[in-house]
Design an enzyme around this catalytic site. Structure first.
Site, PDB file in Angstrom:
ATOM      1  N   ASP A  16      67.555  49.589  35.711  1.00 15.44           N
ATOM      2  CA  ASP A  16      66.511  48.905  34.953  1.00 15.44           C
ATOM      3  C   ASP A  16      66.950  48.608  33.526  1.00 15.44           C
ATOM      4  OD1 ASP A  16      64.842  48.874  37.120  1.00 15.44           O
ATOM      5  OD2 ASP A  16      63.547  50.505  36.437  1.00 15.44           O
ATOM      6  N   ASN A  38      59.111  45.680  28.727  1.00 15.94           N
ATOM      7  CA  ASN A  38      58.679  47.044  29.009  1.00 15.94           C
ATOM      8  C   ASN A  38      57.638  47.553  28.021  1.00 15.94           C
ATOM      9  OD1 ASN A  38      59.750  48.110  31.358  1.00 15.94           O
ATOM     10  ND2 ASN A  38      60.927  49.696  30.337  1.00 15.94           N
ATOM     11  N   ARG A  66      47.432  61.051  15.532  1.00 12.99           N
ATOM     12  CA  ARG A  66      48.398  61.938  14.869  1.00 12.99           C
ATOM     13  C   ARG A  66      49.309  62.424  15.983  1.00 12.99           C
ATOM     14  NH1 ARG A  66      49.025  64.095  10.013  1.00 12.99           N
ATOM     15  NH2 ARG A  66      49.951  66.141   9.731  1.00 12.99           N
ATOM     16  N   ASP A 106      53.670  62.019  17.884  1.00 13.06           N
ATOM     17  CA  ASP A 106      55.086  61.687  17.717  1.00 13.06           C
ATOM     18  C   ASP A 106      55.300  60.178  17.720  1.00 13.06           C
ATOM     19  OD1 ASP A 106      55.803  64.320  17.606  1.00 13.06           O
ATOM     20  OD2 ASP A 106      56.638  64.428  19.619  1.00 13.06           O
ATOM     21  N   THR A 162      55.935  52.450  34.164  1.00 15.76           N
ATOM     22  CA  THR A 162      56.757  53.411  34.906  1.00 15.76           C
ATOM     23  C   THR A 162      57.932  53.923  34.070  1.00 15.76           C
ATOM     24  OG1 THR A 162      58.006  51.568  35.869  1.00 15.76           O
ATOM     25  CG2 THR A 162      56.182  52.460  37.172  1.00 15.76           C
ATOM     26  N   TYR A 190      58.802  54.908  29.663  1.00 13.98           N
ATOM     27  CA  TYR A 190      58.493  55.911  28.645  1.00 13.98           C
ATOM     28  C   TYR A 190      57.022  56.315  28.705  1.00 13.98           C
ATOM     29  CZ  TYR A 190      58.648  57.994  23.891  1.00 13.98           C
ATOM     30  OH  TYR A 190      58.591  58.833  22.812  1.00 13.98           O
ATOM     31  N   ALA A 191      56.146  55.348  28.943  1.00 12.92           N
ATOM     32  CA  ALA A 191      54.707  55.641  28.994  1.00 12.92           C
ATOM     33  C   ALA A 191      54.386  56.643  30.100  1.00 12.92           C
ATOM     34  CB  ALA A 191      53.914  54.354  29.193  1.00 12.92           C
ATOM     35  N   LEU A 192      55.074  56.532  31.235  1.00 10.12           N
ATOM     36  CA  LEU A 192      54.852  57.469  32.338  1.00 10.12           C
ATOM     37  C   LEU A 192      55.274  58.875  31.948  1.00 10.12           C
ATOM     38  CD1 LEU A 192      54.067  57.984  35.293  1.00 10.12           C
ATOM     39  CD2 LEU A 192      56.384  57.323  35.950  1.00 10.12           C
ATOM     40  N   SER A 193      56.417  58.999  31.254  1.00 10.26           N
ATOM     41  CA  SER A 193      56.886  60.322  30.835  1.00 10.26           C
ATOM     42  C   SER A 193      55.954  60.947  29.807  1.00 10.26           C
ATOM     43  CB  SER A 193      58.311  60.230  30.285  1.00 10.26           C
ATOM     44  OG  SER A 193      58.339  59.562  29.033  1.00 10.26           O
TER      45      SER A 193
END
Length: 297
Positions: A62, A138, A166, A168, A179, A181-184
Site C-alpha cells: 500500500d 489515505n 488534548r 498525541d 484501515t 493509521y486511524a485503525l491503529s
C-alpha cells in the site's frame, strides 16, 4: 482525442523480487512498445507519458501505491495493484494471480472504482490564501513535532467548534485510510468506496475520544496550540512544520484515485480476514533456471 495505448509498470525497488516479478508479468503480456516500466521513486520522470497511459500496474504494498498516487492523481490514470506487502488493502491482485488475471484488464472487462481523496490547505493566522495545498488518498495528520508533550488541537466543523483535543495527534482519514493509521488508533473501518471522512484522535487525554464520521461535504479546520511544535503529515510522505497559529483546512478533493477491479467489491472483506488472521502474502519466486541470486529465491 486519441485513446491512451500505453500500460505503465511501477515497482518498489526496495523489495528484493519486485523488479523480477514486474519484468516477468510485462513480458508475459507481450505488449511490445506499448508499455513502460520505472521504479516508484523515479515515477516523476514519466509524467510526459501519463496522457497516453491506459492504466498503471503497481508491484508493491500500500505504501508503494500511495507513492504512485502522489504523482498521478491529477491525470486520472487508473491503477491495478499487485500486492507484495503484508495484506495490501488497496491492491487488487496477489502475486500468484498476476500472470493469469492481468490479461482481463487489457480487454476492458474490469470495473472502475473511485476512491475519495482529501484536499488539505494551510493558512497563516488570519490570512485567507493558503501557503500550502496538498491532496491525500489515505489521511491527513496533525501531530507532535519534536516535543514529547501532548498537543491541544482545536477542531471546527463547518464553522462550528467541535472540541479541543488534548492528544498525541488528530487524524483526518478517508474510507481508504480508515484501515491505516486511524485503525491503529482505534478508529472504525469504512467500506472503501464510502464518500465520508473520519476524524480520529490518537491517545486522547481530553476531548472526544471516539472517532467521528462526517459527510463528504464537510469542511474541517484544525488548529494546534502554538505552545508546542506541531507537524502536518499528508499520506505519511509530506511532513510540514506548522507555525504559530497556522490553520489547517481539510475538505473533499476535486480529484479521486481510480482503481481497476475485476474482483467483486466483497474482496475487501476477504482482505480484512487475512489481516485479522495475520496471514502473509506469498512472495514471488523466480522460475527454475533463472539467474536470480539465491537471496531472492
Amino acid at each position: 482525442m486519441t485513446t491512451p495505448s500505453q500500460i505503465g509498470f511501477v515497482y518498489n525497488a526496495q523489495h528484493p523480487t519486485a523488479l523480477q516479478m514486474t519484468e516477468a508479468v510485462m513480458n508475459s503480456l507481450d505488449l511490445g512498445e506499448n508499455c513502460w516500466m520505472v521504479a516508484a521513486e523515479n515515477l516523476d520522470d514519466m509524467r510526459p507519458r501519463m496522457h497516453d497511459t491506459r492504466f498503471i500496474v503497481v508491484a508493491g504494498g500500500d505504501g508503494t501505491i500511495l507513492r504512485v498516487v502522489r504523482t498521478i492523481f491529477e491525470y486520472g490514470v487508473p491503477l491495478v495493484g499487485i500486492n507484495m506487502g503484508r495484506v495490501g488493502f488497496m491492491a487488487e491482485l496477489q502475486v500468484h494471480e498476476a500472470m493469469e488475471e492481468l490479461p482481463g484488464y487489457l480487454n476492458g472487462s474490469a470495473r472502475l472504482e473511485e476512491r475519495m481523496m482529501l484536499e488539505v490547505s494551510v493558512r497563516h493566522a488570519d490570512e485567507q490564501e493558503p501557503y500550502l495545498t496538498l491532496h491525500a488518498l489515505n489521511d491527513v495528520v496533525v501531530g507532535r513535532g519534536g516535543s514529547a508533550r501532548l498537543l491541544d488541537i482545536l477542531a471546527t466543523i463547518d464553522g462550528v467548534i467541535l472540541t479541543s483535543y488534548r492528544s498525541d495527534a488528530v487524524i483526518v482519514s478517508t474510507a481508504t485510510g480508515s484501515t491505516g493509521y486511524a485503525l491503529s488508533a482505534g478508529g472504525p473501518i469504512m467500506s472503501p468506496e464510502t464518500m465520508a471522512m473520519l476524524i480520529q484522535p490518537v491517545a486522547a487525554h481530553t476531548g472526544l475520544r471516539s472517532g467521528l464520521i462526517l459527510p463528504d461535504n464537510t469542511e474541517l479546520e484544525l488548529q494546534a496550540s502554538d505552545k508546542h511544535e506541531a507537524l502536518l503529515s499528508v499520506d505519511g510522505f509530506r511532513d510540514t512544520m506548522l507555525h504559530g497559529e497556522d490553520r489547517v483546512f481539510i475538505r473533499k478533493s476535486a480529484y479521486s484515485t481510480r482503481f481497476l477491479r475485476r474482483h467483486a467489491p466483497t474482496a475487501f472483506y476477504a482482505a480484512l480476514t487475512r489481516r485479522t488472521l495475520g496471514m502473509d502474502t506469498p512472495s514471488y519466486s523466480p522460475p527454475p533456471g533463472s539467474n536470480a541470486p539465491d537471496s531472492e529465491r
